[in-house]
Design a protein around this motif. Structure first.
Motif, short mmCIF file in Angstrom:
data_model
loop_
_atom_site.label_atom_id
_atom_site.label_comp_id
_atom_site.label_asym_id
_atom_site.label_seq_id
_atom_site.Cartn_x
_atom_site.Cartn_y
_atom_site.Cartn_z
N PHE A 77 0.83 -1.20 0.00
CA PHE A 77 0.00 0.00 0.00
C PHE A 77 0.87 1.25 0.00
N ILE A 78 1.97 1.25 0.74
CA ILE A 78 2.91 2.37 0.73
C ILE A 78 3.45 2.58 -0.69
N SER A 79 3.82 1.50 -1.33
CA SER A 79 4.33 1.58 -2.70
C SER A 79 3.28 2.18 -3.63
N ASP A 80 2.04 1.78 -3.46
CA ASP A 80 0.94 2.31 -4.26
C ASP A 80 0.77 3.81 -4.02
N CYS A 81 0.84 4.23 -2.77
CA CYS A 81 0.70 5.66 -2.43
C CYS A 81 1.85 6.47 -3.02
N LEU A 82 3.07 5.97 -2.91
CA LEU A 82 4.22 6.67 -3.47
C LEU A 82 4.13 6.78 -4.98
N THR A 83 3.62 5.73 -5.63
CA THR A 83 3.44 5.76 -7.07
C THR A 83 2.43 6.84 -7.46
N ARG A 84 1.37 6.97 -6.69
CA ARG A 84 0.37 8.01 -6.96
C ARG A 84 0.96 9.40 -6.78
N ILE A 85 1.78 9.59 -5.76
CA ILE A 85 2.43 10.89 -5.54
C ILE A 85 3.37 11.20 -6.70
N ALA A 86 4.17 10.23 -7.11
CA ALA A 86 5.14 10.44 -8.18
C ALA A 86 4.46 10.70 -9.52
N ALA A 87 3.30 10.07 -9.75
CA ALA A 87 2.61 10.21 -11.03
C ALA A 87 1.76 11.48 -11.12
N SER A 88 1.59 12.18 -10.02
CA SER A 88 0.75 13.38 -10.04
C SER A 88 1.40 14.46 -10.89
N ASN A 89 0.57 15.08 -11.74
CA ASN A 89 1.08 16.14 -12.60
C ASN A 89 0.08 17.27 -12.60
N PRO A 90 0.35 18.42 -12.07
CA PRO A 90 1.59 18.82 -11.42
C PRO A 90 1.75 18.11 -10.07
N THR A 91 2.94 18.13 -9.54
CA THR A 91 3.23 17.45 -8.28
C THR A 91 2.34 17.99 -7.16
N ALA A 132 -15.23 -10.80 6.94
CA ALA A 132 -14.82 -9.99 5.79
C ALA A 132 -15.08 -8.51 6.06
N GLU A 133 -16.22 -8.21 6.65
CA GLU A 133 -16.55 -6.82 6.96
C GLU A 133 -15.64 -6.27 8.05
N ALA A 134 -15.34 -7.08 9.07
CA ALA A 134 -14.43 -6.65 10.13
C ALA A 134 -13.03 -6.42 9.57
N LEU A 135 -12.59 -7.28 8.66
CA LEU A 135 -11.28 -7.11 8.03
C LEU A 135 -11.26 -5.83 7.18
N ARG A 136 -12.32 -5.58 6.45
CA ARG A 136 -12.39 -4.35 5.63
C ARG A 136 -12.32 -3.11 6.52
N GLN A 137 -13.03 -3.12 7.64
CA GLN A 137 -13.01 -1.98 8.55
C GLN A 137 -11.61 -1.79 9.15
N TYR A 138 -10.98 -2.89 9.55
CA TYR A 138 -9.65 -2.80 10.13
C TYR A 138 -8.63 -2.29 9.11
N LEU A 139 -8.64 -2.86 7.90
CA LEU A 139 -7.69 -2.42 6.87
C LEU A 139 -7.94 -0.98 6.47
N THR A 140 -9.19 -0.55 6.45
CA THR A 140 -9.48 0.85 6.15
C THR A 140 -8.89 1.75 7.22
N GLN A 141 -9.05 1.38 8.48
CA GLN A 141 -8.49 2.17 9.58
C GLN A 141 -6.97 2.21 9.49
N VAL A 142 -6.34 1.08 9.21
CA VAL A 142 -4.88 1.02 9.11
C VAL A 142 -4.41 1.86 7.91
N ARG A 143 -5.11 1.77 6.79
CA ARG A 143 -4.74 2.53 5.60
C ARG A 143 -4.85 4.04 5.87
N GLN A 144 -5.89 4.47 6.57
CA GLN A 144 -6.05 5.89 6.89
C GLN A 144 -4.89 6.38 7.76
N GLU A 145 -4.55 5.60 8.76
CA GLU A 145 -3.46 5.99 9.66
C GLU A 145 -2.13 5.99 8.92
N LEU A 146 -1.93 5.02 8.06
CA LEU A 146 -0.70 4.94 7.30
C LEU A 146 -0.55 6.15 6.37
#
Length: 179
Positions: A77-91, A132-146
């Motif tokens: 997920f970090i790699s995905d976020c960094l790719t989005r930052i790098a691909a943004s035009n303008p930065t 599955a719903e509990a996992l989605r909620q947990y991963l969403t919370q972790v992704r937001q904090e990350l």
């Protein structure tokens, strides 16, 4: 030299959802993550950010527990976020990056067991719809904090991203990507 593993692999009495450990978080966002027992100890998000650069150099990773599965997910997920930052035009500025990535963190995403989940061989499918719903909620919370912590690391006190962090967008951890 082997990859770096999570220090949370040996934690007793940790809830598992789809073979992913539900670990405590130092967080401001609401969700099912338990509060940390020791507030001075870094949580899994801190671990993922600290180990990202070293582990992104590895194509193989031996999984030693549910915390490692969460670590793999967060590194990708970090790699995905960094790719989005790098691909943004303008930065993106720091504020724009936080806004865009916060939106990305809560967007619908694939879970283990879904047909389009890229790491199906490493994760078990959730046992039930409630899991599955509990996992989605947990991963969403972790992704937001990350996202909140990652933007602070990548941008620091400036309004432009660190090229040193963005250099890691060319590396694919385990040759995989979440997107």
């Amino acid at each position: 030299m082997p990859a770096y593993h999570s220090t949370y692999n040996d934690e007793p009495n940790v809830r598992q959802l789809a073979s992913i450990s539900v670990l405590p978080l130092h967080t401001r966002s609401r969700g099912p993550a338990p509060p940390p027992v020791d507030p001075s100890r870094p949580d899994i998000v801190d671990e993922a950010i600290d180990l990202f650069r070293a582990n992104s150099l590895f194509r193989n990773f031996e999984i030693k527990g549910g915390a490692d599965r969460l670590l793999i997910y967060l590194i990708l997920f970090i790699s995905d976020c960094l790719t989005r930052i790098a691909a943004s035009n303008p930065t993106w500025t720091k504020h724009e990056a936080l806004k865009q990535l916060a939106s990305h963190a809560v967007d619908h995403f694939a879970l283990p067991g879904d047909a389009n989940f890229p790491l199906s061989s490493l994760y078990a499918a959730p046992a039930s719809r409630a899991d599955a719903e509990a996992l989605r909620q947990y991963l969403t919370q972790v992704r937001q904090e990350l996202v909140a912590r990652l933007v602070e690391k990548v941008y620091g006190s400036s309004d432009t991203p660190s090229r040193w962090w963005l250099a890691f967008t060319k590396r694919k951890f385990m040759g995989k990507s979440l997107s």
